[in-house]
Design a protein around this motif. Structure first.
Motif, PDB file in Angstrom:
ATOM      1  N   LEU A 245       4.427 -13.078 -10.423  1.00  0.00           N
ATOM      2  CA  LEU A 245       5.562 -12.797  -9.555  1.00  0.00           C
ATOM      3  C   LEU A 245       6.337 -11.600 -10.090  1.00  0.00           C
ATOM      4  CD1 LEU A 245       7.492 -13.412  -7.251  1.00  0.00           C
ATOM      5  CD2 LEU A 245       8.619 -15.114  -8.709  1.00  0.00           C
ATOM      6  N   ARG A 246       6.521 -11.566 -11.390  1.00  0.00           N
ATOM      7  CA  ARG A 246       7.204 -10.421 -11.982  1.00  0.00           C
ATOM      8  C   ARG A 246       6.399  -9.140 -11.768  1.00  0.00           C
ATOM      9  NH1 ARG A 246      11.316  -9.671 -15.477  1.00  0.00           N
ATOM     10  NH2 ARG A 246      11.614 -11.920 -15.627  1.00  0.00           N
ATOM     11  N   ARG A 247       5.054  -9.253 -11.857  1.00  0.00           N
ATOM     12  CA  ARG A 247       4.209  -8.087 -11.610  1.00  0.00           C
ATOM     13  C   ARG A 247       4.375  -7.588 -10.169  1.00  0.00           C
ATOM     14  NH1 ARG A 247      -0.428 -10.823 -14.113  1.00  0.00           N
ATOM     15  NH2 ARG A 247      -0.667 -10.103 -16.262  1.00  0.00           N
ATOM     16  N   LEU A 248       4.398  -8.538  -9.231  1.00  0.00           N
ATOM     17  CA  LEU A 248       4.525  -8.155  -7.827  1.00  0.00           C
ATOM     18  C   LEU A 248       5.849  -7.437  -7.586  1.00  0.00           C
ATOM     19  CD1 LEU A 248       3.472 -10.220  -4.763  1.00  0.00           C
ATOM     20  CD2 LEU A 248       5.708  -9.111  -4.780  1.00  0.00           C
ATOM     21  N   LEU A 249       6.940  -8.004  -8.113  1.00  0.00           N
ATOM     22  CA  LEU A 249       8.252  -7.378  -7.922  1.00  0.00           C
ATOM     23  C   LEU A 249       8.337  -6.052  -8.664  1.00  0.00           C
ATOM     24  CD1 LEU A 249      10.354 -10.621  -8.262  1.00  0.00           C
ATOM     25  CD2 LEU A 249      10.112  -9.244  -6.194  1.00  0.00           C
ATOM     26  N   HIS A 250       7.674  -5.986  -9.813  1.00  0.00           N
ATOM     27  CA  HIS A 250       7.631  -4.733 -10.571  1.00  0.00           C
ATOM     28  C   HIS A 250       6.957  -3.638  -9.751  1.00  0.00           C
ATOM     29  CE1 HIS A 250       7.803  -2.590 -14.427  1.00  0.00           C
ATOM     30  NE2 HIS A 250       6.601  -2.108 -14.143  1.00  0.00           N
ATOM     31  N   ALA A 251       5.905  -4.014  -9.020  1.00  0.00           N
ATOM     32  CA  ALA A 251       5.210  -3.045  -8.171  1.00  0.00           C
ATOM     33  C   ALA A 251       6.014  -2.716  -6.922  1.00  0.00           C
ATOM     34  CB  ALA A 251       3.836  -3.599  -7.776  1.00  0.00           C
ATOM     35  N   ARG A 252       6.642  -3.737  -6.315  1.00  0.00           N
ATOM     36  CA  ARG A 252       7.406  -3.512  -5.089  1.00  0.00           C
ATOM     37  C   ARG A 252       8.684  -2.725  -5.350  1.00  0.00           C
ATOM     38  NH1 ARG A 252      10.671  -8.370  -2.504  1.00  0.00           N
ATOM     39  NH2 ARG A 252      12.186  -7.511  -3.996  1.00  0.00           N
ATOM     40  N   ASP A 253       9.417  -3.132  -6.376  1.00  0.00           N
ATOM     41  CA  ASP A 253      10.707  -2.509  -6.681  1.00  0.00           C
ATOM     42  C   ASP A 253      10.523  -1.495  -7.802  1.00  0.00           C
ATOM     43  OD1 ASP A 253      11.625  -4.282  -4.826  1.00  0.00           O
ATOM     44  OD2 ASP A 253      12.514  -5.660  -6.255  1.00  0.00           O
ATOM     45  N   SER A 254       9.905  -0.381  -7.491  1.00  0.00           N
ATOM     46  CA  SER A 254       9.615   0.615  -8.525  1.00  0.00           C
ATOM     47  C   SER A 254      10.835   1.456  -8.886  1.00  0.00           C
ATOM     48  CB  SER A 254       8.471   1.528  -8.066  1.00  0.00           C
ATOM     49  OG  SER A 254       8.795   2.179  -6.859  1.00  0.00           O
TER      50      SER A 254
END
Length: 475
Positions: free
Chosen positions: A370-379
């Protein structure tokens, strides 16, 4: 009437006199410049009022028994509101508010001259910077009298020497004492430029900076001499010799490359441990690049980065596109492919082929992934005027976890520490609108929409057949 050249002229019409046109041009330009300067002064006055308003808001809340915000938080909130209309970072706006308030309060004579367009913004900045070393209103007023007089009618560059000299003469502390304090602010910073470039800046003691520059210059000239010798005697040049007959870099380019090599590979011997702990640390960068860009093949045998890349259209568009550094700064394809080739780990992100929205990250789980996904989405930070990259972010619950907010994609967003504090400790609020879109509401009721940054991907026309999704590889 016929002239000697055979041309017929009209004696009733005077030819245009270039001197008259130039005089009118000069007059018009002078008027325009004065108007611009006066508007700049008015803008500074508005920013000064904003700073005063923030101070009054903080004081009023404290006096009324309400849990009052600090002046800094109040100024942060006001600056965030102004940033929305100025289209600037609220950090920059807050700093300009404080500087404008100082100009109005501590440098009234300078502000009057600015408002009357007798001096320009560069003169004002110069006077404020030089006057920062003065700690008395009386001394500062004396300094202003000389500084403004020296600046009127002169360029900032020519006035600087007089302004600095007067400030130094009136300063209560010696240069040595001020230098000792100034060294507390030594730092390194980076600044975005165009075309996949960034600038690295360093503030340090003058002697150290000059020493660094001199050493790089000596090294660069040594390389140039060796290259010249290699050209003259290429046949006898040893395989491990310094010179390269094909190296045609200018001295500025050599200085930059030598500086980069030293910083990336050199050991900080003056600070390292006996076992080389600091020297063992390697540089780390995070980039995102479309998988088809990584897979693109050279179509020429050129040995350098200028070789052509295969960019045959797929779905009617180019498939080769630049990568991005964390935070959204583009980098050239050659560098992206080198970094991809040397990476020890990749994280694959699945994006929508039309909208480019983040769909999933490999092996989605409700914690690390989940953190990876948000890290990718919220660059970048998801406040409307901020652009700090993911590593500077806190993972914020839009609805606080303490109030039942779930730990899921639709209730999370990356915020830098500054705007995380702004959300929780001021009247700014935020809500999720779906698909990662955030709606911020300011203390005055104005709303600002922040959508997730567009990822590095290619999109296709809606009329095309359904293509497979784009695998992207950030690492």
């Amino acid at each position: 009437m016929t002239s000697s050249t055979g041309k017929v002229s009209d004696p009733g019409v005077d030819p245009v006199d270039p001197a008259v046109v130039l005089a009118a041009l000069v007059d018009g330009l002078a008027t325009t410049e004065a108007t611009i300067i006066q508007l700049q002064a008015l803008k500074e006055a508005h920013l000064a009022v904003a700073q005063r308003l923030a101070e009054d808001l903080a004081a009023t809340e404290s006096a009324s028994g309400i849990r009052g915000e600090s002046v800094d938080l109040a100024a942060r909130s006001v600056a965030a509101e102004l940033a929305g209309v100025l289209h600037m970072s609220d950090r920059v706006v807050q700093a300009r508010m404080a500087r404008a308030a100082e100009l109005v309060v501590r440098y009234p004579a300078t502000m009057r001259a600015f408002t009357d367009a007798r001096i320009n913004a560069a003169h004002v900045r110069q006077i404020q910077d030089a006057g920062a070393r003065l700690d008395s209103d009386e001394v500062r007023a004396e300094f202003e009298q000389f500084a403004v007089a020296a600046s009127e009618g002169e360029t900032p560059y020519r006035a600087k020497r007089v302004v600095e000299r007067v400030a130094e003469r009136l300063a209560p502390r010696s240069l040595t004492e001020r230098h000792r304090d100034a060294q507390e602010d030594r730092r390194v910073w980076r600044e975005d430029l165009g075309d996949g470039q960034k600038m690295l800046g360093l503030i340090h003691a003058a002697a150290i900076v000059d020493g660094i520059y001199d050493r790089l210059t000596q090294q660069a000239r040594t390389v140039q001499v060796a290259n010249a010798q290699a050209v003259k005697d290429a046949a006898e040049c040893a395989a491990d010799a310094l010179g390269d007959p094909t190296d045609d870099r200018a001295i500025d380019q050599l200085r930059a490359d030598l500086c980069a090599d030293t910083l990336l590979t050199g050991a900080p011997s003056g600070h390292d441990t006996t076992d080389g702990l600091l020297g063992a640390i390697q540089a780390r960068v995070e980039i995102t690049v479309p998988v088809l860009t990584i897979m693109a093949v050279d179509t020429t045998n050129a040995p350098d980065h200028r070789s052509s890349l295969s960019t045959k259209p797929t779905f009617g568009i180019r498939t080769e596109q630049p990568g991005e550094l964390a935070g959204g700064h583009p980098i050239d394809t050659h560098t992206a492919r080198i970094l991809a080739g040397s990476a020890t780990a990749w994280e694959r992100v699945l994006t929508h082929p039309v909208t480019g929205a983040i769909l999933a990250v490999d092996r989605y789980r409700p914690n690390t992934d989940l953190r990876r996904l948000l890290h990718a989405r919220d660059s970048r930070c998801r406040f409307v005027t901020c652009g700090l990259p993911p590593r500077a972010q806190d993972l914020d619950h839009t609805i606080d976890a303490a109030h039942g907010g779930p730990t899921e994609e639709g209730n999370l967003g990356g915020l830098c520490r500054r705007h995380h504090v702004l959300k929780h400790q001021t009247a700014w609020t935020v809500k999720q609108l779906g698909a990662g879109t955030l709606e911020w509401t300011s203390p005055t009721g104005s709303t600002y929409i922040d959508k997730p940054p567009t990822p590095v991907t290619f999109t296709i026309d809606d009329s095309q057949a359904d293509p497979p999704p784009d695998d992207r590889a950030p690492f």
